[in-house]
Write an enzyme that holds these catalytic residues in place. Structure first.
Site, mmCIF file in Angstrom:
data_model
loop_
_atom_site.group_PDB
_atom_site.id
_atom_site.type_symbol
_atom_site.label_atom_id
_atom_site.label_comp_id
_atom_site.label_asym_id
_atom_site.label_seq_id
_atom_site.Cartn_x
_atom_site.Cartn_y
_atom_site.Cartn_z
ATOM 1 N N LYS A 8 83.674 17.367 28.838
ATOM 2 C CA LYS A 8 83.664 18.671 29.154
ATOM 3 C C LYS A 8 85.080 19.382 29.171
ATOM 4 C CE LYS A 8 79.194 19.216 29.136
ATOM 5 N NZ LYS A 8 78.383 18.202 29.519
HETATM 6 C C1 LIG Z 1 76.967 17.965 30.057
HETATM 7 C C2 LIG Z 1 75.636 18.633 30.175
HETATM 8 C C3 LIG Z 1 74.936 18.679 31.458
HETATM 9 C C4 LIG Z 1 75.183 17.545 32.408
HETATM 10 O O1 LIG Z 1 76.206 17.244 33.049
HETATM 11 P P1 LIG Z 1 76.390 15.901 33.481
HETATM 12 O O2 LIG Z 1 77.707 16.103 34.406
HETATM 13 O O3 LIG Z 1 76.688 15.089 32.458
HETATM 14 O O4 LIG Z 1 75.260 15.362 34.254
HETATM 15 C C5 LIG Z 1 73.807 19.538 31.700
HETATM 16 N N1 LIG Z 1 73.499 20.601 30.406
HETATM 17 C C6 LIG Z 1 74.227 20.410 29.347
HETATM 18 C C7 LIG Z 1 73.857 21.443 28.317
HETATM 19 C C8 LIG Z 1 75.504 19.650 29.278
HETATM 20 O O5 LIG Z 1 76.174 19.838 28.083
#
Ligand SMILES: *Cc1c(COP(=O)(O)O)cnc(C)c1O
Length: 377
Positions: free
Chosen positions: A191
């Site tokens: 992210k």
């Molecule tokens: C990355 C992501 C998540 C979940 O996040 P994590 O921290 O990996 O559990 C949820 N929704 C979307 C659209 C994502 O890209």
């Protein structure tokens, strides 16, 4: 062989060590702690101190807690954008609830307001009003906030805003994550900033934040011994991870700038090629962090060119990936109701995500440009 160019890698500010070291030196090596509180405070000030933010161990647990706080139980129906990552929808199943999938519209690739209203009306007609809506700002692009929330308000259904990919994105000048009853963030390694693994729940009151932390720390009632009257979870962020977050948040604005520069880079080099459409904001209401850049290749009716291009990039050691495969097409979810017009299917068949990290170098970009130019010429 050239070094591999990835879709999105972490980039360090150099300050992460200091805060992680502080946690180690003070022996605060557990979930919760001073770094976690500081990280929450800095996130809150990034959001102009309006919301209350609970730091958690993942974005997925943030979505799960949002559903729990909304009282979602076995058999309840929850509307969810089909075009997304499975983490948006798995928590619906954790609660024994039923996902009701809705198609995208072609401007933001996010939940289609008209189709969402059709779904709500039909579910009500069939006997159950959906208890929540999960809307996603895919690849950092805000969904049609005004339209989606007008319909949600009309039917009095709370919205969980999945902002996992959209930290720093804005709709009409307001930051994504603050429009819904709850917003969620992710600090996974791919992210825009990372805590290695981590997430946050954005709440609109201090009561809800407190309740979220209560559930996230095993639902311990007030007593000198361990006393429990509700199901608890181990979802709090670790003090070590929050140390990484404190180093990362220092360069959030810079990262957004760099990702938006990557977008301009792609816009420039793709401009001559009419068969390639770059995913971009429809107008000034939408400010995307451009977490990932994506393209649609509509060259042939069988959509073979997209795969040919992906393989060409792979030969050059450049990572790319098809868009999220819609949830209603996934073996795990295909038995659940779906309302749509094949917009998400079309996007999935023709779309490709391209390297978009804040640490893409000039040399990386040169390599990408060469492949694009030679492939489409
Ligand atoms: C990355 C992501 C998540 C979940 O996040 P994590 O921290 O990996 O559990 C949820 N929704 C979307 C659209 C994502 O890209």
């Amino acid at each position: 062989m050239n070094d591999k160019i990835y879709l999105s890698l972490p980039e360090q500010s150099g300050f992460e060590h200091k805060y992680v070291q502080k946690a180690l030196d003070s022996n605060w090596i557990t979930s919760g702690g001073p770094n976690v509180n500081d990280f929450e405070n800095q996130l809150q000030s990034y959001f102009n101190d309006i919301p209350f933010i609970a730091a958690l161990n993942s974005g997925t647990s943030a979505i799960h807690l949002a559903l729990i706080l909304l009282g979602i139980k076995t058999g309840d129906e929850v509307i969810c954008q089909s075009m997304t990552f499975a983490a948006s929808t798995n928590p619906i199943l954790y609660q024994g609830a039923i996902p009701i999938f809705v198609d995208s519209e072609s401007e933001t690739w996010n939940i289609c307001p008209e189709m969402m209203e059709i779904a709500i009306k039909d579910r009500i007609k069939k006997g159950k009003k959906p208890k929540a809506i999960i809307a996603v700002h895919l690849y950092g692009m805000p969904y049609k906030v005004d339209e989606v929330h007008a319909i949600a308000d009309k039917y009095e259904i709370p919205v969980i805003e999945d902002s996992a990919e959209a930290l720093g994105s804005q709709y009409k000048g307001k930051k994504c994550g603050t429009f819904g009853t709850f917003g969620i963030l992710s600090f996974n390694g791919n992210k825009i900033i990372t805590t290695s693994s981590g997430g946050a729940l954005i709440c609109n009151s201090s009561n809800l934040k407190e309740k979220a932390i209560f559930y996230a720390t095993q639902s311990k009632d007030k007593a000198s011994h361990y006393q429990h009257s509700e199901i608890g979870y181990n979802y709090r962020m670790s003090n070590i991870c929050a140390g990484i977050g404190l180093g990362q948040i220092k360069m959030l604005d810079k990262n957004i700038e760099k990702r938006r520069d990557n977008h301009l880079f792609y816009k420039n080099i793709l401009q001559p090629f009419k068969e390639v459409e770059l995913f971009e904001a429809a107008n000034d209401d939408f400010f995307s962090n451009y977490w990932l850049n994506a393209i649609l290749i509509r060259a042939d009716s069988k959509n073979e060119k997209r795969e040919a291009f992906r393989l060409r990039l792979e030969e050059e050691n450049i990572e790319s990936r098809p868009l999220w495969k819609p949830m209603h097409l996934q073996p795990l979810f295909e038995k659940y109701p779906y309302y749509g017009n094949k917009v998400a299917e079309q996007l999935f068949e023709t779309g490709l995500c391209l390297p978009s990290g804040s640490n893409l170098t000039m040399e990386n970009k040169d390599r990408i440009e060469k492949v694009i130019t030679s492939f489409f010429n």
